[in-house]
Design an enzyme around this catalytic site. Structure first.
Site, PDB file in Angstrom:
ATOM      1  CG  HIS A 106       6.291 118.233  37.315  1.00 56.03           C
ATOM      2  ND1 HIS A 106       5.010 119.037  37.303  1.00 56.03           N
ATOM      3  CD2 HIS A 106       7.003 119.182  38.048  1.00 56.03           C
ATOM      4  CE1 HIS A 106       5.249 120.141  38.114  1.00 56.03           C
ATOM      5  NE2 HIS A 106       6.419 120.133  38.480  1.00 56.03           N
ATOM      6  CG  HIS A 108      10.774 118.756  41.379  1.00 57.50           C
ATOM      7  ND1 HIS A 108      11.339 119.428  40.532  1.00 57.50           N
ATOM      8  CD2 HIS A 108       9.269 119.072  41.468  1.00 57.50           C
ATOM      9  CE1 HIS A 108      10.577 120.618  40.091  1.00 57.50           C
ATOM     10  NE2 HIS A 108       9.349 120.115  40.413  1.00 57.50           N
TER      11      HIS A 108
END
Length: 145
Positions: A106, A108
């Site tokens: 992921h 950010h």
């Protein structure tokens, strides 16, 4: 339609399947972007591939082309949504020692605002390096290509 590229016990795979709710801001066949529950700053968003990939160490060149192409689009949407954004940290934690908590890749997107007080920890060790040590470190990395 079931996505065979997801795993059962992954929080982000559950979000992709709709088993866990999220505040989705963007989604297509490749990625899903949603608000980080911590909201370090307003608009803090995570982008995840719709394929279970543990972290950037596991990406192929094809994965990079397919999933990371959306970084500028998502970053610009967040910036447009918050006109007082003065910058943005776009980061990824890869591995437990780098503070990766969910073992699904992921990215950010942390919007920055003037005076937000957020400090990302870094340190300057330049005083511990000379030309020989820089070359030694660079050569170790170069040898891996």
């Amino acid at each position: 339609m079931e996505n065979k590229n997801l795993v059962d016990d992954c929080l982000f795979c559950k979000i992709i399947r709709g088993e866990v709710p999220s505040y989705t801001v963007f989604e297509n066949d490749d990625v899903k972007a949603f608000l980080d529950i911590s909201q370090v700053n307003p608009g803090h968003t995570l982008m995840i591939p719709k394929k279970h990939i543990t972290n950037l160490f596991d990406y192929t060149k094809e994965d990079v082309q397919r999933y990371l192409q959306y970084i500028p689009e998502i970053a610009n949407a967040i910036k447009k949504a918050f006109p007082n954004v003065t910058g943005m940290n776009i980061t990824t934690n890869n591995g437990k020692s780098a503070n990766q908590v969910v073992m699904h890749s992921h990215i950010h997107f942390i919007p920055r605002f003037k005076g937000d007080g957020l400090k990302l920890m870094t340190r300057n060790n330049a005083d511990q390096y000379d030309e020989a040590k820089y070359n030694e470190v660079a050569d170790k990395i170069k040898a891996q290509f």
